[in-house]
Design a protein around this motif. Sequence first.
Motif, PDB file in Angstrom:
ATOM      1  N   UNK A  26       0.806  -1.219   0.000  1.00 32.79           N
ATOM      2  CA  UNK A  26       0.000   0.000   0.000  1.00 32.79           C
ATOM      3  C   UNK A  26       0.845   1.277   0.000  1.00 32.79           C
ATOM      4  N   UNK A  27       1.875   1.299  -0.853  1.00 31.86           N
ATOM      5  CA  UNK A  27       2.719   2.486  -0.985  1.00 31.86           C
ATOM      6  C   UNK A  27       2.405   3.179  -2.311  1.00 31.86           C
ATOM      7  N   UNK A  28       2.124   4.500  -2.261  1.00 33.68           N
ATOM      8  CA  UNK A  28       1.841   5.249  -3.479  1.00 33.68           C
ATOM      9  C   UNK A  28       2.590   6.573  -3.487  1.00 33.68           C
ATOM     10  N   UNK A  29       3.053   6.928  -4.679  1.00 37.98           N
ATOM     11  CA  UNK A  29       3.771   8.186  -4.866  1.00 37.98           C
ATOM     12  C   UNK A  29       3.144   8.947  -6.030  1.00 37.98           C
TER      13      UNK A  29
ATOM     14  N   UNK B 163       2.150   9.623  -0.938  1.00 39.18           N
ATOM     15  CA  UNK B 163       0.755   9.804  -0.565  1.00 39.18           C
ATOM     16  C   UNK B 163       0.432   9.008   0.694  1.00 39.18           C
ATOM     17  N   UNK B 164      -0.541   9.461   1.476  1.00 38.99           N
ATOM     18  CA  UNK B 164      -0.944   8.704   2.670  1.00 38.99           C
ATOM     19  C   UNK B 164      -1.489   7.326   2.281  1.00 38.99           C
ATOM     20  N   UNK B 165      -1.300   6.363   3.156  1.00 37.97           N
ATOM     21  CA  UNK B 165      -1.825   5.020   2.905  1.00 37.97           C
ATOM     22  C   UNK B 165      -3.343   5.022   2.978  1.00 37.97           C
ATOM     23  N   UNK B 166      -3.959   4.066   2.318  1.00 39.02           N
ATOM     24  CA  UNK B 166      -5.416   3.940   2.337  1.00 39.02           C
ATOM     25  C   UNK B 166      -5.871   3.408   3.687  1.00 39.02           C
ATOM     26  N   UNK B 167      -7.140   3.637   4.044  1.00 37.17           N
ATOM     27  CA  UNK B 167      -7.649   3.087   5.311  1.00 37.17           C
ATOM     28  C   UNK B 167      -7.666   1.555   5.304  1.00 37.17           C
TER      29      UNK B 167
ATOM     30  N   UNK C 179      -4.376  -0.396  -7.253  1.00 37.49           N
ATOM     31  CA  UNK C 179      -4.630   0.571  -8.309  1.00 37.49           C
ATOM     32  C   UNK C 179      -5.100  -0.112  -9.583  1.00 37.49           C
ATOM     33  N   UNK C 180      -6.167   0.441 -10.187  1.00 38.14           N
ATOM     34  CA  UNK C 180      -6.722  -0.115 -11.420  1.00 38.14           C
ATOM     35  C   UNK C 180      -6.624   0.883 -12.568  1.00 38.14           C
ATOM     36  N   UNK C 181      -7.159   2.097 -12.370  1.00 34.35           N
ATOM     37  CA  UNK C 181      -7.243   3.046 -13.473  1.00 34.35           C
ATOM     38  C   UNK C 181      -7.366   4.460 -12.915  1.00 34.35           C
ATOM     39  N   UNK C 182      -7.238   5.457 -13.809  1.00 36.54           N
ATOM     40  CA  UNK C 182      -7.336   6.858 -13.421  1.00 36.54           C
ATOM     41  C   UNK C 182      -8.061   7.642 -14.498  1.00 36.54           C
TER      42      UNK C 182
ATOM     43  N   UNK D 208      -7.791  14.456  -1.745  1.00 33.56           N
ATOM     44  CA  UNK D 208      -8.841  14.837  -0.796  1.00 33.56           C
ATOM     45  C   UNK D 208      -9.166  13.680   0.138  1.00 33.56           C
ATOM     46  N   UNK D 209      -8.781  12.442  -0.262  1.00 35.55           N
ATOM     47  CA  UNK D 209      -9.031  11.209   0.484  1.00 35.55           C
ATOM     48  C   UNK D 209     -10.523  10.881   0.577  1.00 35.55           C
TER      49      UNK D 209
END
Length: 395
Positions: free
Chosen positions: A88-91, A108-112, A117-120, A141-142
């Motif tokens: 769960x690491x994202x940059x 970026x902060x980790x997810x709850x 990740x799939x798409x954007x 914005x989380x």
Amino acid sequence: MEESTMKEGKLMKKGKAAANMMDRLPREVVVHILSRLPLPSLLNSKLVCRGWRTLIRDPFFISKHLSNLAEAGNDPSFILESNWPIPDQRHFIDFFYHSEGKVISKKLPSSPMPMYLVDSCNGLLCMHDTSRSVYICNPFTRLYIELPKLIKYPTLVGNLGLGFHQKTKEYKVIQIVFRRKLRRVDSSTTSTTSSESEVQILTIGSPSWRDLGTIPYRFIHSKTKALVNGRLHWLSKPNRYTTASLLVSFDLETEQFQEVPKPDCCGSERCLRHLMVVRGCLSAGAFHENDERVEIWVMKEYGAKESWIKELSIGRYMPPTLTQQESRHFIYSKRNLFVRVLCVLKNGEILLEYKSRALVIYDPQHETFKEFTFPEMPRWFKIIIHVGSLNWLHH
């Protein structure tokens, strides 16, 4: 002590005076300036004064900021995700200032909960968790929402795609699940398999997914997807032992699949490996088996076969960060099969991904390669283009 207190008091007064001055600027001037900033700079601007903070949160401003980013033709930004060795690491990687020799990276902060990740699309991420639930979220914005459960194969996440149609103003998520079917011609012949995929779609804001039936395609991994002209595009192949043979689009408005003409580069010695968008045009990376070069083909006029042109070709290269064992494998294999073109930067340089392990900037003018790294860059990753925005869903 008194002197120090006096200095602090003067600084506070100067800060308040600057904030008051910013508050007095005409709103249209502030909107014009702030709506053209990259997201990291915009987030810092929220700290200037209360008026700016309120403005930056306004849905009208957020929409204008997103449209300005799309129209400006700036160098892109990316989300890079890694789940190994730390999950769960994202940059966020922003090439906005690349022409000035600067690239911004932000962890970026980790997810709850653990997410993948799939798409954007338009600053929104499509993700799924370990239980195969699908989510839409904004990593800055989380904010996030869980989408309705899938009608078919609720425990199986197939080839997912997120798209937005400018005319209908609707976001849609499509899931394509490949199903191999046995087919017996008659009692005297052996069974054969047919390749087809089942399709479900969800208009975000609707209570449930809709079944669109089956299509006679087997799509390659979702990393090859491209969104152009309100249509999602994939490469399709009849089975896993053959190269990609078809270029297929899905119209987000009409919800119809259609084959798109391919460039003439496809043949016994070349094949399309992945799709991308270059300066707003549908583009493809083709692998040339004879000399192991990757070619970039661009469709200058959408839908017109004759408008495909070869922009450039990229020779063999092995990033130094690959381990000795991987290097040995790279040498004795078709190296460029592991190369993906991510984008063409404004200065003409090409950003490449090697085997989900390295990022490389290629200069076609001098035919040089330079590996790109940033602090805390993981050894394994998935990377997708992502517009940094405060955008959210409004129904």
